[in-house]
Design an enzyme around this catalytic site. Structure first.
Site, short mmCIF file in Angstrom:
data_model
loop_
_atom_site.label_atom_id
_atom_site.label_comp_id
_atom_site.label_asym_id
_atom_site.label_seq_id
_atom_site.Cartn_x
_atom_site.Cartn_y
_atom_site.Cartn_z
N ASP A 16 43.54 37.71 -21.70
CA ASP A 16 42.31 38.48 -21.87
C ASP A 16 42.60 39.89 -21.35
O ASP A 16 43.53 40.10 -20.56
CB ASP A 16 41.19 37.81 -21.06
CG ASP A 16 39.91 38.61 -21.06
OD1 ASP A 16 39.42 38.95 -22.15
OD2 ASP A 16 39.43 38.92 -19.95
N LEU A 17 41.81 40.87 -21.77
CA LEU A 17 42.02 42.24 -21.31
C LEU A 17 40.98 42.67 -20.26
O LEU A 17 41.29 42.84 -19.09
CB LEU A 17 42.01 43.21 -22.50
CG LEU A 17 43.13 43.04 -23.54
CD1 LEU A 17 42.94 44.03 -24.69
CD2 LEU A 17 44.49 43.22 -22.89
N ASP A 18 39.73 42.84 -20.70
CA ASP A 18 38.69 43.38 -19.82
C ASP A 18 38.45 42.48 -18.62
O ASP A 18 38.24 41.27 -18.76
CB ASP A 18 37.37 43.53 -20.60
CG ASP A 18 37.49 44.51 -21.75
OD1 ASP A 18 38.39 45.37 -21.71
OD2 ASP A 18 36.68 44.41 -22.69
N ASP A 188 39.56 35.93 -16.93
CA ASP A 188 38.60 35.90 -15.82
C ASP A 188 37.36 35.08 -16.12
O ASP A 188 36.60 34.75 -15.20
CB ASP A 188 38.17 37.33 -15.48
CG ASP A 188 37.28 37.94 -16.56
OD1 ASP A 188 36.10 38.22 -16.28
OD2 ASP A 188 37.77 38.12 -17.69
#
Length: 238
Positions: A16-18, A188
């Site tokens: 995941d990025l954000d 997250d």
């Protein structure tokens, strides 16, 4: 680092990025303010258009077209265009104006202060296994300065339905030509990242950056294989 399930051999990692590789909250706050200012400045009839009114249009559009949820960029663009049309702006001008506002949005969306730990960790991991980005958002690896670490990126909308739907997880495994059970997904969010990746057969790593307690969080429907509190811990898994 906490282990909840036995780990199989890790032959690739997806990320995941954000809010996994960087703190996205200040980025979105600034991006939202700047793009809304660009919307208000586009035409005199929009000068008093509020963020609450914009959100109401987003909600209205989602109610009419539920599938637009899977492409946040198109959802935003269509909402801006709808605001302009409702203000009496001709369709052709509204279409061009929405594109103009989205340019401002994407400019600020990529103004991320990338932690040095993220660079160092991704560099070390990429030397050992292929890395792939899987995001529900609209951040772009090239503009974030981390594209060199990844084999490719998948984004909800163009590449399938948003996580926790399995589309992008399956596509990543197919393009990597690696069985899902040998891919570790890192994220997250306990629903979109942990539950989503587990349900499609991947291994899951929850990055707990806010000192949450897995046993007291309502979204913790499925246990990840491993929990970490800092990204650099991943290097010890390979």
């Amino acid at each position: 680092m906490k282990f909840y399930r036995p780990l199989r051999a890790i032959k690739a990692m997806t990320f995941d990025l954000d809010d996994t590789l960087y703190d996205n909250y200040p980025v979105i706050r600034k991006t939202t303010a700047e793009s809304h200012a660009a919307l208000q400045a586009f035409h005199p009839s929009l000068q008093t258009f509020t963020t609450e009114a914009y959100q109401a249009l987003r909600d209205e559009l989602l109610l009419r077209e539920p599938d637009i949820y899977h492409d946040v960029s198109e959802w935003r663009r269509r909402s801006v265009e709808l605001a302009m049309l409702n203000a009496g702006i001709p369709a052709e001008q509204a279409f061009a104006g929405a594109a103009q506002v989205m340019e401002v949005f994407h400019q600020w969306r990529s103004e991320v202060k990338m932690p040095e730990e993220t660079h160092q960790t991704l560099k070390m991991l990429a030397e050992k296994v292929p890395l792939v980005a899987i995001t529900n958002g609209n951040a772009q690896l090239e503009k974030l300065g981390i594209a060199d670490y990844f084999q490719f990126a998948l984004r909800a909308g163009p590449d399938g339905r948003a996580k926790p739907w399995e589309d992008m997880y399956h596509l990543a495994a197919k393009r990597l030509n690696i069985a899902p059970e040998h891919i570790l997904h890192v994220g997250d969010d306990l629903t979109t990242d942990v539950a989503g990746s587990l349900r499609c057969g991947m291994q899951a790593c929850w990055i707990n950056l806010r000192q949450g307690n897995l046993m007291h969080i309502n979204d913790a429907r499925l246990l990840p294989h491993v929990e970490i509190s800092q990204l650099a811990s991943l290097t010890s898994l390979l």
